[in-house]
Design an enzyme around this catalytic site. Structure first.
Site, PDB file in Angstrom:
ATOM      1  CE  LYS A 183      -1.893   3.042   1.786  1.00  0.00           C
ATOM      2  NZ  LYS A 183      -1.697   4.427   1.333  1.00  0.00           N
ATOM      3  N   GLY A 236       6.669   5.333   8.397  1.00  0.00           N
ATOM      4  CA  GLY A 236       5.789   6.497   8.443  1.00  0.00           C
ATOM      5  C   GLY A 236       5.881   7.165   9.796  1.00  0.00           C
ATOM      6  CD  GLU A 258      12.541   4.586   9.027  1.00  0.00           C
ATOM      7  OE1 GLU A 258      12.231   5.522   9.815  1.00  0.00           O
ATOM      8  OE2 GLU A 258      12.722   4.749   7.819  1.00  0.00           O
ATOM      9  CB  CYS A 292      13.201   8.437   8.218  1.00  0.00           C
ATOM     10  SG  CYS A 292      14.019   7.480   6.949  1.00  0.00           S
ATOM     11  CD  GLU A 391      10.447  12.647  11.417  1.00  0.00           C
ATOM     12  OE1 GLU A 391      11.448  11.968  11.172  1.00  0.00           O
ATOM     13  OE2 GLU A 391       9.293  12.219  11.282  1.00  0.00           O
TER      14      GLU A 391
HETATM   15  O1  TXE Z   1       2.401   9.931   7.789  1.00  0.00           O
HETATM   16  P1  TXE Z   1       1.566   8.591   7.921  1.00  0.00           P
HETATM   17  P2  TXE Z   1       2.012  11.351   7.150  1.00  0.00           P
HETATM   18  C1  TXE Z   1       6.480  11.494   9.578  1.00  0.00           C
HETATM   19  C2  TXE Z   1       6.900  12.925   9.288  1.00  0.00           C
HETATM   20  C3  TXE Z   1       5.644  13.520   8.732  1.00  0.00           C
HETATM   21  C4  TXE Z   1       4.581  12.825   9.559  1.00  0.00           C
HETATM   22  C5  TXE Z   1       3.192  12.796   8.983  1.00  0.00           C
HETATM   23  O2  TXE Z   1       7.245  13.560  10.494  1.00  0.00           O
HETATM   24  O3  TXE Z   1       5.602  14.908   8.881  1.00  0.00           O
HETATM   25  O4  TXE Z   1       5.072  11.514   9.700  1.00  0.00           O
HETATM   26  O5  TXE Z   1       3.214  12.238   7.666  1.00  0.00           O
HETATM   27  C6  TXE Z   1      -0.294   5.159   5.566  1.00  0.00           C
HETATM   28  N1  TXE Z   1      -3.336   2.378   8.624  1.00  0.00           N
HETATM   29  N2  TXE Z   1       6.871  10.601   8.501  1.00  0.00           N
HETATM   30  O6  TXE Z   1       0.734  11.848   7.720  1.00  0.00           O
HETATM   31  O7  TXE Z   1       0.134   8.855   8.202  1.00  0.00           O
HETATM   32  C7  TXE Z   1      -0.251   6.299   4.562  1.00  0.00           C
HETATM   33  O8  TXE Z   1      -1.190   6.084   3.529  1.00  0.00           O
HETATM   34  C8  TXE Z   1      -2.381   1.979   7.786  1.00  0.00           C
HETATM   35  C9  TXE Z   1       8.138   9.967   8.665  1.00  0.00           C
HETATM   36  O9  TXE Z   1       2.069  11.251   5.687  1.00  0.00           O
HETATM   37  O10 TXE Z   1       2.288   7.752   8.908  1.00  0.00           O
HETATM   38  C10 TXE Z   1       1.194   6.209   4.083  1.00  0.00           C
HETATM   39  O11 TXE Z   1       1.287   5.164   3.137  1.00  0.00           O
HETATM   40  N3  TXE Z   1      -1.657   2.838   7.039  1.00  0.00           N
HETATM   41  C11 TXE Z   1       8.368   8.894   7.698  1.00  0.00           C
HETATM   42  C12 TXE Z   1       1.949   5.814   5.362  1.00  0.00           C
HETATM   43  O12 TXE Z   1       0.969   5.255   6.232  1.00  0.00           O
HETATM   44  C13 TXE Z   1      -1.913   4.149   7.161  1.00  0.00           C
HETATM   45  C14 TXE Z   1       7.797   9.009   6.356  1.00  0.00           C
HETATM   46  C15 TXE Z   1       2.629   6.972   6.088  1.00  0.00           C
HETATM   47  O13 TXE Z   1       1.664   7.931   6.458  1.00  0.00           O
HETATM   48  C16 TXE Z   1      -2.909   4.625   8.039  1.00  0.00           C
HETATM   49  C17 TXE Z   1       6.509   9.678   6.337  1.00  0.00           C
HETATM   50  C18 TXE Z   1      -3.629   3.676   8.790  1.00  0.00           C
HETATM   51  N4  TXE Z   1      -4.593   4.025   9.650  1.00  0.00           N
HETATM   52  C19 TXE Z   1       6.113  10.460   7.380  1.00  0.00           C
HETATM   53  N5  TXE Z   1      -2.931   5.980   7.958  1.00  0.00           N
HETATM   54  C20 TXE Z   1       9.692   8.215   7.752  1.00  0.00           C
HETATM   55  N6  TXE Z   1       9.928   7.448   8.802  1.00  0.00           N
HETATM   56  O14 TXE Z   1      10.495   8.327   6.859  1.00  0.00           O
HETATM   57  C21 TXE Z   1      -1.978   6.341   7.075  1.00  0.00           C
HETATM   58  N7  TXE Z   1      -1.371   5.238   6.561  1.00  0.00           N
END
Ligand code: TXE
Length: 489
Positions: A183, A236, A258, A292, A391
């Protein structure tokens, strides 16, 4: 004349499909803010179809293994090698897609496509080199361990490095024989849909790789809830990571997380500044800070503070942000939400009296509706302030002073995260001491790899998550160990 947005499809059992609901999610170009494509809004029923396709590829019917479950490690290695070559062939197309979809400057997008090819190459070579052991036991026994795939693995990919994160997690998982359901993030899935096309082209059997597009709260949630998933790797935010873990726990599914970081770089008075300064700057502006492992905190020994700040400021002033295709130092941020997040942190800095020591610029011709943010250097950020604790995920570097090594270590380890750390010093014993004492999954001494190469295990502790991806180590996470005790006396 306005062009109609291009419609993309999801990928299940080697076929591109529109998704059962028929609904679409618009895809924006972060450089312009305009919709240029649409992806299917996958739902729980689409995830279920993808999991069934993956299970059929892995399990097959009755007691027979499926076409993917039957492949030998050598065959899987060869397929991954062919996939790597196909990615290299289409590197430019992948880079263009990624640049338009995520706003990455072209050179970064090209580097990401190259890294994707390298992940497939690395795991192609590793596929038939994962061995078990024979263990000493009682007389009359031979005991061995066998590494076996989990079965069907789920992969929730974020938008910051879609190709790289897909490569490190799906590459390793396929190498050991799992079938995968992916996904991708709603903001960044177009390059991955092209990789799916390449996977079918090189001969991956139907169901070995499936990609369901859609929203996190719908398709992502359905993937973590699905009892047919045997392992989930998630990259994420900590909040979503926790939710995914809770859903997976309901069906006893192991999870690798991660979740980003607030990675410090410790700069001591004896550091080689010519080597350090460009690396410190790059570690925060790469991918506009949406990394990240971004080096988002610089901790500097007090006697060096003024000199280092001057050099950092000089570099920051020269940095320019602009549309992805102009290939400047930074592209835009990925979306409006991310831009607003960075603005909130910066207005907090202003409200707290934290000085902007230097700022880069957004070029004048950048479209107004794009999600741009000039890089910002913040000085004297108190270690407890949220700007030094949370972050930001944007091009904002926080500088904090320390008096001595002990204080440096206390500040460095003083957040909930623990992903990566950098140390700049010529003193050998200090290099070793800090390498051991820093709370991080990776420590770089006199360099900073922002996650390092394909070969280096990567992952964190605490709020940064758990489990390791990349390198050979990842193969252990995507397998489970079986012990076989054979009695023959
Ligand atoms: O993250 P999400 P967001 C951090 C970074 C950023 C913050 C918010 O600080 O500003 O997170 O970003 C999927 N069940 N990182 O809102 O929501 C979503 O579709 C299952 C750090 O974009 O965590 C996407 O594919 N999946 C990071 C993925 O989760 C779900 C990289 C990440 O989205 C879901 C990105 C759910 N209920 C953001 N809700 C890194 N570690 O590099 C969302 N998703």
């Amino acid at each position: 004349m306005l062009q109609a947005p291009e419609k993309f499809q999801m990928f299940i059992a080697n076929r591109f499909e529109p998704g059962l609901s028929g609904e679409q999610v618009p895809v924006l170009n972060p450089s312009t803010g305009a919709v240029f494509a649409q992806i299917p809004r996958g739902n729980a029923a689409d995830i279920d179809r993808a999991v069934r396709a993956a299970r059929a590829a892995f399990d097959g019917e009755g007691c027979a293994q499926g076409p993917w479950g039957r492949t030998t490690a050598t065959e899987r290695g060869r397929l991954l090698m062919k996939l790597s070559e196909a990615v290299l062939r289409d590197q430019e197309l992948l880079a263009l897609l990624e640049a338009r979809d995520c706003g990455k400057p072209l050179k970064q997008a090209r580097a990401d496509a190259l890294a994707l090819a390298r992940y497939f190459e690395f795991y192609a070579g590793a596929a038939d080199k994962l061995h078990g052991q024979t263990l000493p036991y009682q007389n009359g026994f031979t005991v061995m361990t066998i590494r076996e795939p989990h079965g069907v693995t789920g992969h929730i990919i974020p938008w910051n490095y879609p190709m790289q994160i897909f490569g490190r997690s799906v590459g390793a998982s396929l190498a050991v024989g799992n079938a995968c359901v992916v996904k991708p993030a709603e903001d960044a899935c177009l390059s991955l849909l092209h990789v799916a096309r390449l996977a079918a082209e090189v001969g991956l059997p139907p169901g070995a790789l499936n990609i369901v597009t859609g929203l996190g709260s719908e398709a992502g949630q359905a993937l973590s809830d699905h009892p047919g998933i045997d392992h989930i790797s998630f990259t994420g935010s900590p909040e979503t990571g926790r939710r995914v873990s809770q859903s997976a726990a309901a069906h006893y599914c192991p999870v690798t997380l991660e979740l980003g970081g607030k990675s410090p770089q410790l700069v001591f008075a004896d550091a080689d500044l010519d080597a350090a300064v460009p690396v410190l700057v790059n570690a925060i502006i790469q991918n506009a800070g949406q990394t990240c492992s971004a080096g988002s905190r610089v901790l500097v020994e007090a006697s060096l503070h003024e000199r280092l700040l001057e050099r950092l400021a000089a570099q920051f002033e020269r940095l320019r942000a602009g549309p992805a295709e102009q290939d400047l130092d930074l592209g835009p941020l990925v979306n409006r939400k991310q831009q607003q997040r960075v603005w909130d942190f910066l207005s907090d800095a202003q409200g707290s009296g934290i000085g902007f020591a230097a700022q880069g610029s957004v070029i004048e011709t950048a479209p107004e509706a794009g999600f741009y943010q000039a890089p910002v250097l913040l000085d004297n950020v108190p270690a407890e302030h949220r700007l030094a604790q949370e972050e930001i995920f944007g091009p904002v570097l926080a500088v904090t002073r320390f008096r001595d090594e002990q204080e440096a270590l206390r500040i460095a380890n003083g957040t909930d995260y623990g992903l990566v750390a950098g140390v700049w010093t010529r003193e050998g014993a200090r290099q070793f001491r800090l390498a051991r004492q820093l709370r991080a999954g990776q420590v770089f001494i006199n360099n900073y790899g922002a996650g390092g190469g394909v070969e280096l295990p990567f992952g964190g502790t605490g709020k940064s998550g758990h489990g390791r991806e990349k390198g050979f180590e990842a193969l252990y996470g995507f397998t489970q160990l079986k012990t076989v005790a054979l009695r023959h006396d």
